[in-house]
Design a protein around this motif. Structure first.
Motif, PDB file in Angstrom:
ATOM      1  N   LEU A  68       0.809  -1.214   0.000  1.00 14.41           N
ATOM      2  CA  LEU A  68       0.000   0.000   0.000  1.00 14.41           C
ATOM      3  C   LEU A  68       0.846   1.270   0.000  1.00 14.41           C
ATOM      4  N   ASN A  69       2.083   1.177   0.432  1.00 14.56           N
ATOM      5  CA  ASN A  69       2.948   2.352   0.548  1.00 14.56           C
ATOM      6  C   ASN A  69       4.267   2.101  -0.164  1.00 14.56           C
ATOM      7  N   THR A  70       4.214   2.037  -1.465  1.00  6.36           N
ATOM      8  CA  THR A  70       5.397   1.696  -2.252  1.00  6.36           C
ATOM      9  C   THR A  70       6.463   2.784  -2.215  1.00  6.36           C
ATOM     10  N   ALA A  71       6.078   4.030  -1.999  1.00  5.75           N
ATOM     11  CA  ALA A  71       7.057   5.117  -2.003  1.00  5.75           C
ATOM     12  C   ALA A  71       7.824   5.207  -0.687  1.00  5.75           C
ATOM     13  N   ALA A  72       7.320   4.582   0.354  1.00  2.00           N
ATOM     14  CA  ALA A  72       7.977   4.666   1.666  1.00  2.00           C
ATOM     15  C   ALA A  72       9.196   3.742   1.711  1.00  2.00           C
ATOM     16  N   ASP A  73      10.166   4.125   2.522  1.00  2.43           N
ATOM     17  CA  ASP A  73      11.376   3.334   2.711  1.00  2.43           C
ATOM     18  C   ASP A  73      11.026   2.070   3.499  1.00  2.43           C
ATOM     19  N   LYS A  74      11.332   0.906   2.936  1.00  3.63           N
ATOM     20  CA  LYS A  74      10.938  -0.359   3.566  1.00  3.63           C
ATOM     21  C   LYS A  74      11.590  -0.567   4.924  1.00  3.63           C
ATOM     22  N   ALA A  75      12.826  -0.165   5.074  1.00  2.00           N
ATOM     23  CA  ALA A  75      13.503  -0.331   6.362  1.00  2.00           C
ATOM     24  C   ALA A  75      12.841   0.525   7.436  1.00  2.00           C
ATOM     25  N   ALA A  76      12.444   1.732   7.084  1.00  2.00           N
ATOM     26  CA  ALA A  76      11.776   2.609   8.043  1.00  2.00           C
ATOM     27  C   ALA A  76      10.390   2.087   8.381  1.00  2.00           C
ATOM     28  N   VAL A  77       9.674   1.560   7.381  1.00  2.00           N
ATOM     29  CA  VAL A  77       8.352   0.990   7.625  1.00  2.00           C
ATOM     30  C   VAL A  77       8.468  -0.206   8.566  1.00  2.00           C
ATOM     31  N   PHE A  78       9.449  -1.053   8.318  1.00  2.00           N
ATOM     32  CA  PHE A  78       9.646  -2.215   9.188  1.00  2.00           C
ATOM     33  C   PHE A  78       9.986  -1.787  10.610  1.00  2.00           C
ATOM     34  N   ALA A  79      10.849  -0.786  10.748  1.00  2.00           N
ATOM     35  CA  ALA A  79      11.233  -0.319  12.089  1.00  2.00           C
ATOM     36  C   ALA A  79      10.020   0.230  12.832  1.00  2.00           C
ATOM     37  N   GLY A  80       9.179   0.997  12.143  1.00  2.00           N
ATOM     38  CA  GLY A  80       7.962   1.520  12.776  1.00  2.00           C
ATOM     39  C   GLY A  80       6.991   0.419  13.119  1.00  2.00           C
ATOM     40  N   TRP A  81       6.840  -0.565  12.233  1.00  2.00           N
ATOM     41  CA  TRP A  81       5.933  -1.694  12.476  1.00  2.00           C
ATOM     42  C   TRP A  81       6.415  -2.485  13.693  1.00  2.00           C
ATOM     43  N   ARG A  82       7.706  -2.744  13.752  1.00  2.00           N
ATOM     44  CA  ARG A  82       8.275  -3.504  14.869  1.00  2.00           C
ATOM     45  C   ARG A  82       8.157  -2.748  16.190  1.00  2.00           C
ATOM     46  N   ASP A  83       8.426  -1.452  16.170  1.00  2.00           N
ATOM     47  CA  ASP A  83       8.298  -0.650  17.383  1.00  2.00           C
ATOM     48  C   ASP A  83       6.864  -0.654  17.903  1.00  2.00           C
ATOM     49  N   MET A  84       5.907  -0.506  16.996  1.00  2.00           N
ATOM     50  CA  MET A  84       4.502  -0.514  17.415  1.00  2.00           C
ATOM     51  C   MET A  84       4.099  -1.892  17.900  1.00  2.00           C
ATOM     52  N   ASN A  85       4.616  -2.941  17.280  1.00  2.00           N
ATOM     53  CA  ASN A  85       4.312  -4.295  17.736  1.00  2.00           C
ATOM     54  C   ASN A  85       4.820  -4.505  19.166  1.00  2.00           C
TER      55      ASN A  85
END
Length: 126
Positions: A68-85
């Motif tokens: 859904l967010n192809t323009a976003a940096d994948k490493a940053a998305v993963f870091a945010g997802w992991r932090d929220m998890n």
């Protein structure tokens, strides 16, 4: 006759004295609209982390979030997802699913007048 030694003007002295202070001033760079790669990278990182955190909070999988967010940096998305998890697990929070309906599934609103829905066209008479 001896030549006079070079005497810089007052303006040049002030400019030279202020040059080191102006070199590190972000306000000057903003006024001149100079690009700042460090600030742009930090903003992109923060946006990716926010997207990842929002995806995790809404219960989306990491792969869906990437899609859904192809323009976003994948490493940053993963870091945010992991932090929220980690945060949700630590505080025992449930997901908050989205209540928005996709635009394809929206239908036209039903008529509000009940008689208008029951009226059928009458055949024309001669």
């Amino acid at each position: 006759m001896r030549p006079t030694p070079f005497l810089p003007s007052l303006h040049a002295i002030v400019l030279i004295a202020l040059l080191p202070a102006l070199g590190g001033c972000d306000m000057l760079a903003d006024l001149l609209e100079l690009p700042n790669p460090a600030r742009e990278a930090a903003a992109k990182e923060a946006e990716g982390r926010a997207i990842g955190g929002a995806c995790r909070h809404s219960g989306r999988s990491l792969e869906d979030c990437y899609t859904l967010n192809t323009a976003a940096d994948k490493a940053a998305v993963f870091a945010g997802w992991r932090d929220m998890n980690d945060y949700m697990m630590e505080h025992k929070l449930d997901i908050v699913p989205s209540k928005l309906v996709p635009s394809e599934a929206r239908t036209a609103p039903a008529p509000t007048n009940s008689t208008a829905a029951n009226d059928t066209p009458k055949p024309a008479t001669r």
